[in-house]
Enzyme design. Structure first.
Site, PDB file in Angstrom:
ATOM      1  N   HIS A 191     -57.118  18.227 -19.089  1.00 20.65           N
ATOM      2  CA  HIS A 191     -56.581  17.064 -19.796  1.00 20.65           C
ATOM      3  C   HIS A 191     -57.659  16.238 -20.486  1.00 20.65           C
ATOM      4  O   HIS A 191     -57.341  15.373 -21.299  1.00 20.65           O
ATOM      5  CB  HIS A 191     -55.823  16.169 -18.813  1.00 20.65           C
ATOM      6  CG  HIS A 191     -56.711  15.532 -17.790  1.00 20.65           C
ATOM      7  ND1 HIS A 191     -57.366  16.263 -16.814  1.00 20.65           N
ATOM      8  CD2 HIS A 191     -57.082  14.253 -17.588  1.00 20.65           C
ATOM      9  CE1 HIS A 191     -58.087  15.456 -16.064  1.00 20.65           C
ATOM     10  NE2 HIS A 191     -57.944  14.228 -16.511  1.00 20.65           N
ATOM     11  N   ASP A 192     -58.930  16.490 -20.179  1.00 26.73           N
ATOM     12  CA  ASP A 192     -60.045  15.761 -20.784  1.00 26.73           C
ATOM     13  C   ASP A 192     -60.732  16.546 -21.890  1.00 26.73           C
ATOM     14  O   ASP A 192     -61.670  16.041 -22.516  1.00 26.73           O
ATOM     15  CB  ASP A 192     -61.102  15.425 -19.717  1.00 26.73           C
ATOM     16  CG  ASP A 192     -60.682  14.291 -18.800  1.00 26.73           C
ATOM     17  OD1 ASP A 192     -59.907  13.425 -19.241  1.00 26.73           O
ATOM     18  OD2 ASP A 192     -61.125  14.269 -17.636  1.00 26.73           O
ATOM     19  N   GLU A 239     -64.145  16.915  -8.915  1.00 24.67           N
ATOM     20  CA  GLU A 239     -64.652  16.839 -10.293  1.00 24.67           C
ATOM     21  C   GLU A 239     -66.019  16.184 -10.273  1.00 24.67           C
ATOM     22  O   GLU A 239     -66.182  15.084  -9.761  1.00 24.67           O
ATOM     23  CB  GLU A 239     -63.705  16.010 -11.167  1.00 24.67           C
ATOM     24  CG  GLU A 239     -64.206  15.871 -12.606  1.00 24.67           C
ATOM     25  CD  GLU A 239     -63.522  14.749 -13.377  1.00 24.67           C
ATOM     26  OE1 GLU A 239     -63.404  14.860 -14.600  1.00 24.67           O
ATOM     27  OE2 GLU A 239     -63.132  13.744 -12.743  1.00 24.67           O
ATOM     28  N   ASP A 271     -60.937  13.135  -8.506  1.00 28.65           N
ATOM     29  CA  ASP A 271     -61.422  12.640  -9.783  1.00 28.65           C
ATOM     30  C   ASP A 271     -62.824  12.030  -9.639  1.00 28.65           C
ATOM     31  O   ASP A 271     -63.074  11.232  -8.727  1.00 28.65           O
ATOM     32  CB  ASP A 271     -60.439  11.577 -10.292  1.00 28.65           C
ATOM     33  CG  ASP A 271     -60.737  11.106 -11.688  1.00 28.65           C
ATOM     34  OD1 ASP A 271     -60.682  11.932 -12.616  1.00 28.65           O
ATOM     35  OD2 ASP A 271     -61.030   9.904 -11.860  1.00 28.65           O
ATOM     36  N   ASP A 321     -53.713  14.679  -7.531  1.00 24.64           N
ATOM     37  CA  ASP A 321     -54.947  14.121  -8.074  1.00 24.64           C
ATOM     38  C   ASP A 321     -55.328  12.901  -7.245  1.00 24.64           C
ATOM     39  O   ASP A 321     -54.534  11.970  -7.090  1.00 24.64           O
ATOM     40  CB  ASP A 321     -54.737  13.714  -9.536  1.00 24.64           C
ATOM     41  CG  ASP A 321     -55.978  13.951 -10.389  1.00 24.64           C
ATOM     42  OD1 ASP A 321     -57.083  13.703  -9.884  1.00 24.64           O
ATOM     43  OD2 ASP A 321     -55.829  14.370 -11.544  1.00 24.64           O
TER      44      ASP A 321
END
Length: 551
Positions: free
Chosen positions: A319-320, A245, A203, A101
């Site tokens: 995860h969000d 993302e 991210d 990440d």
């Protein structure tokens, strides 16, 4: 002919690991890198080609690692750099690549750069971040709100200025307009790639080109020049995967990120289908019921936009986000059937599928009853804003239990042992109560379990070129209950159908029909013909491969 000349990630299936909640090897209640290594055989058995590893860098953990204090060090609770290298090496032995990440829109407020930036306006690091003088009344320079609640501007007395932090005060935004910031980031990326990792998930990458002076945050004017520079300086010539993302990307702008001639990224995570289910004012904390025709239309627009160029990422959870079976299926009466249906519909589209840890056994939302059970910084930040707007605590908890981020962060349910086999100690966040019967050990022991269904889908992706290369066309788009589409390659058709309801439902099949075929996956009775109207049991899904079709 199999498309072996295509990038490896087109036939691979990804798996996201949230390290804090995956597997704890030392009993401190926090998942770690040695714990992940212990479970690599589980991923190999599933058929995973690469792991997207959420951040394990040194961090004060204000946002569970998405606030990085040192990009070249591992957080002690997760292990050591030797553990990280061992994970990369052990995964490689099993045919699995580790995708890190990359969080470079912001750092932690404890990063050495920011500490120097706060000490003096004359420090060169001061220009690594966004600073503004106070407004005439002494307050923040603008009314910009942070994603996690409160003002996005924060005062530092030592320099007499406000800094900008779009997420939380502990996550100051990096100023990508500063050339040295970009050089530092690219050098760091190269160091990680030289260690043998398989690429990066980036991210909120759409924020790095922001223009604060003109109020532009997402997809700012410098975004694509920066991504192209990143490609030249760190990514070009490497056999890796890059996925960005972006909460702002649309089918109209997607190819600016991942078109072949753009030299930026391989694919993007888009959230159009997710945000369509949120309340316009209260966002994720007041979700709307699933509008299946809208959901189908959005996914279809992405399939069309990237049909010939670029590439889709296929996912329902991370995860969000809430657990897929709780958001789109039925976690109570039809958990197994709806988990399989959702997997079938998503995995057989064109693109690279991503499984979020626990999705492969149909894990569900946490269903917490007390505020003190929650851990997420966003949840508590939004709580204050929504209290001010008159939302009751009970209504807030209900919303957080439907779509809050903690739902995805409860520990992985490995067995019916205490703490679901995740830890010998006290877990950092409560384990879901249903772990006593919903766990990896029980599901894998069931030949008709969710795990086995995912494994078959992953194997099909490697076996059938039509899944990775075929065209996409949906049918009966206005149907509020059933999703149907057909993939096309040469004289082959792969017809995919899924009932999104707990009732029997029908779907109209195109007039041309497709004849007899072979059922390649199902969660109900064997299907070999496609008749119209096609009637399906609650949450039934299947895919039929038909060969010898003209046109």
């Amino acid at each position: 002919m199999h498309p072996d000349d295509k990038p490896w990630w087109k036939r691979a299936t990804g798996y996201q690991i949230y390290p804090r909640s995956f597997n704890d090897s030392n009993g401190d209640g926090i998942g770690d890198l040695p714990g992940i290594i212990e479970k690599l055989d589980h991923l190999q058995a599933l058929g995973i080609g690469f792991v997207w590893l959420s951040p394990v860098y040194a961090s004060p953990m204000a946002d569970n690692g998405y606030d990085i204090a040192d990009y070249d060090a591992i957080a002690p609770e997760f292990g050591t750099m030797d553990d990280m290298q061992r994970l990369v090496d052990e995964a490689k032995v099993r045919g699995i690549r580790i995708v890190m990440d990359l969080v470079v829109n912001h750092t932690s407020s404890e990063h050495a750069w920011f500490q120097a930036a706060c000490a003096s306006r004359d420090a060169h690091e001061h220009e690594y971040y966004y600073w503004r003088d106070a407004a005439p009344d002494g307050g923040p320079p603008s009314d910009r709100r942070a994603v996690f609640g409160g003002s996005a501007w924060h005062w530092v007395e030592a320099v007499g200025r406000y800094y900008f932090a779009y997420f939380s005060s502990g996550q100051p935004d990096l100023n990508w307009q500063n050339r040295q910031v970009r050089r530092n980031v690219f050098a760091m990326m190269n160091r990680w790639l030289d260690r043998g990792i398989g690429g990066f998930r980036m991210d909120v990458i759409d924020l790095i080109g922001k223009d604060l002076d003109n109020g532009v945050l997402e997809q700012g004017p410098d975004l694509h020049p920066y991504l192209q520079e990143m490609h030249r300086e760190a990514l070009a010539g490497r056999d890796i995967l890059t996925v960005g993302e972006s909460w702002s990307v649309t089918p109209d702008t997607a190819l600016q990120y991942c078109g072949r001639e753009r030299y930026e990224l391989d694919m993007v995570f888009n959230f159009n289908h997710v945000v369509a289910g949120w309340d316009p004012e209260f966002g994720r904390f007041k979700p709307k019921p699933l509008d299946l025709p809208l959901f189908k239309r959005i996914l279809g627009e992405w399939q069309t936009a990237l049909a010939e160029d670029g590439w889709n990422s296929l996912f329902l959870s991370n995860h969000d986000l809430p657990r897929a079976v709780s958001r789109y299926g039925d976690p109570d009466r039809h958990r197994v059937a709806s988990a399989k249906m959702l997997a079938t519909v998503i995995h057989l589209m064109k693109g690279t599928p991503y499984i979020y840890q626990g999705e492969e056994i149909g894990m569900t939302n946490a269903n917490f009853t007390r505020l003190e059970q929650f851990r997420d910084v966003e949840t508590f930040g939004q709580l204050e804003d929504q209290r001010a707007a008159g939302v009751s605590e009970a209504d807030f908890i209900a919303g957080a239990n439907r779509t809050g981020r903690d739902n995805a962060r409860t520990p992985m349910q490995w067995s019916d042992e205490p703490s679901a086999g995740f830890t010998r100690g006290t877990p950092w966040i409560d384990v879901n109560d249903n772990a006593v019967h919903l766990n990896v050990e029980a599901d894998r022991a069931d030949p008709d379990g969710v795990f086995g269904h995912y494994r078959r889908l992953i194997a099909l992706r490697r076996q059938l070129p039509i899944i990775t290369e075929g065209g996409y066309r949906s049918f009966d788009d206005a149907n509020p209950c059933v999703f149907g589409y057909v993939r096309t390659l040469g004289d082959q058709r792969l017809v995919v159908v899924g009932n999104f309801t707990g009732e029997r439902a029908s779907i109209g099949v195109p007039a041309e029909g497709w004849g007899e075929g072979r059922c390649v996956i199902r969660n109900g009775p064997e299907r070999t013909t496609i008749d119209s109207p096609l009637s399906l049991a609650p949450y039934e899904s299947f895919a039929v491969l038909i060969t010898g079709v003209d046109g």
